[in-house]
Design an enzyme around this catalytic site. Sequence first.
Site, short mmCIF file in Angstrom:
data_model
loop_
_atom_site.label_atom_id
_atom_site.label_comp_id
_atom_site.label_asym_id
_atom_site.label_seq_id
_atom_site.Cartn_x
_atom_site.Cartn_y
_atom_site.Cartn_z
N LYS A 112 1.00 -1.26 -0.20
CA LYS A 112 0.00 -0.04 0.08
C LYS A 112 0.74 1.27 -0.06
O LYS A 112 0.39 2.15 -0.47
CB LYS A 112 -0.78 0.04 1.13
CG LYS A 112 -1.65 -1.28 1.44
CD LYS A 112 -2.79 -1.47 0.51
CE LYS A 112 -3.51 -2.69 0.92
NZ LYS A 112 -4.80 -2.97 0.20
C1 PLP Z 1 -0.91 -7.80 2.55
C2 PLP Z 1 -2.21 -7.79 1.48
N1 PLP Z 1 -2.10 -8.78 0.39
C3 PLP Z 1 -3.09 -8.32 -0.50
C4 PLP Z 1 -3.99 -7.46 -0.40
C5 PLP Z 1 -5.26 -7.49 -1.48
O1 PLP Z 1 -4.90 -6.40 -2.37
P1 PLP Z 1 -6.33 -5.90 -3.04
O2 PLP Z 1 -7.05 -5.45 -2.13
O3 PLP Z 1 -5.90 -4.87 -3.80
O4 PLP Z 1 -6.87 -6.85 -3.89
C6 PLP Z 1 -4.13 -6.65 0.66
C7 PLP Z 1 -5.29 -5.76 1.09
O5 PLP Z 1 -5.58 -5.07 0.02
C8 PLP Z 1 -2.98 -6.72 1.58
O6 PLP Z 1 -3.05 -5.93 2.62
N1 LIG Z 2 -6.53 -5.14 2.20
C1 LIG Z 2 -6.99 -3.94 2.30
C2 LIG Z 2 -8.17 -3.47 2.23
C3 LIG Z 2 -8.61 -2.20 1.76
O1 LIG Z 2 -8.10 -2.39 0.39
P1 LIG Z 2 -7.69 -1.12 -0.46
O2 LIG Z 2 -6.86 -1.41 -1.38
O3 LIG Z 2 -9.25 -0.74 -1.48
O4 LIG Z 2 -7.31 0.09 0.15
C4 LIG Z 2 -6.16 -3.32 3.54
O5 LIG Z 2 -5.26 -3.72 4.00
O6 LIG Z 2 -6.72 -2.52 4.23
#
Ligand code: PLP
Ligand SMILES: N[C@@H](CCOP(=O)(O)O)C(=O)O
Length: 470
Positions: A112
């Site tokens: 993120k």
């Molecule tokens: C460590 C981790 N892996 C995978 C994901 C999944 O990613 P996305 O929500 O973009 O599909 C998340 C949360 O978003 C995460 O925090």
């Molecule tokens: N897995 C995410 C959930 C939120 O996802 P986002 O990519 O839409 O912000 C988290 O870790 O909070």
Amino acid sequence: MDYVSTRGSAQRQDFRSVTLAGLASDGGLYVPREWPQFSADEIAAMAGLPYAELAAKVMQPFVGDCLTPERLLELTTKAYGRFAHKAVTPLTQFDEKQWLLELFHGPTLAFKDVALQLLGLLFEEFLTGSDQHLTIVGATSGDTGSAAIDAVAGREKIDIFMLHPKGRVSEVQRRQMTSVIAPNVHNIALTDASFDDAQAMVKRMFADTDMTGRFRITAVNSINWARLMAQVVYYFAAAIQLGAPNRKVAFSVPTGNFGDVFAGYVAAKMGLPVEKLIVATNVNDILHRALSTGDYSAHGVTPTEAPSMDIQVSSNFERLLFDAGGRDGAALAEQMKGFEASKAMQLTNAQREGAAALFTSMRADADEMHAAMRWAYENCGKVIDPHTAIGLHAALSADLPADVPVVTLATADAAKFAPAVESAIGVSPTLPPRIADLMDREEACTDLPGTYEAVASFVADNATESPAAA
Ligand SMILES: Cc1ncc(COP(=O)(O)O)c(C=O)c1O
Ligand SMILES: N[C@@H](CCOP(=O)(O)O)C(=O)O
């Protein structure tokens, strides 16, 4: 570059407005009116660029006139200057076919940071000279929360309210959020609520005129287009290292809210030669069911050792349904209304066929996730986290042409989930020195019942009122 809403009725907006808005006024998600294109020669010319320069090049068409190329490069240089690895998102090798794209070298140890470090700077840039004050309302299953808080803590014209489901994030994830003590940071633990409930409350607030009339509400979740835009870059970085534009590459992406893997779709739409995008889910497998059978129906969330993927309603799937299904906003608005009421829908044939051209999917249970962690450790000495392990399981099982390399996206540092990692491989990963004292830090967090009314009233009592959007 203009942006349109997936639900068809919101006005077109430029990049600045889309970034500050977060969600479109008709409840849809913004997408570019058309996908910018890079030719094979242009992609070849990106080889060897430092990450910040590559990022500015890939993102410039999305930003359009809202920032000059020079200013965008200044912002990417600042955003990626805080990463602990010079390559920002280093690509490492398991074997002749399997690769790992390490996305966790940012300040909060998860992918993120790649987007949120930039988004914090974009908010500040676009607020400069205005009298507006932003109220960020976000939902997190663990990682978005700390990355967003790190990106905006202490910024003068921004308040952040971050909702997480109480007891359903790892201890490290919780502490990374709640130990940031700053006047503009408000952590909220929702009792009796899932991430999906929290995300639904966030979206509801955008439609609540009592709130939007007083506060300039915006999003840091991947419903905000700028989040996805920044994530497109690392697909280019990895594929070019593996031979793009002259070689196809597949990606396996641990998936929850469908943001990260949708960024891969965008990269492919822009001309990057992507063989397949593997959507890897845990047992909360709505996306696997939707992509393999067309049935998109939520079954309730099961807590797992990969808590950040404990999601059933994946916001960004709407962007895929819009684009792959022929960009009919009015029809999608009806389809999404039906889904919001019943938590179930069938994909249309056009949506299924459009998705199948690029996506495949796989689900991993706890044993398969543990086995992938052991495979990485025993064969290559690599300690990976449970989310990454779900991606690796899918990468190892995928049916792909022999000459296509597969890149698993490593979405978090294993130390964020030490107990789960230790139970799989017998080794407990430790936090990097810069946050080694995390477990001793003071925490601040408010518990609220999992109702919209409780959250809205807390936000209203603590946010700063702002004049209407310019
Ligand atoms: C460590 C981790 N892996 C995978 C994901 C999944 O990613 P996305 O929500 O973009 O599909 C998340 C949360 O978003 C995460 O925090
Ligand atoms: N897995 C995410 C959930 C939120 O996802 P986002 O990519 O839409 O912000 C988290 O870790 O909070």
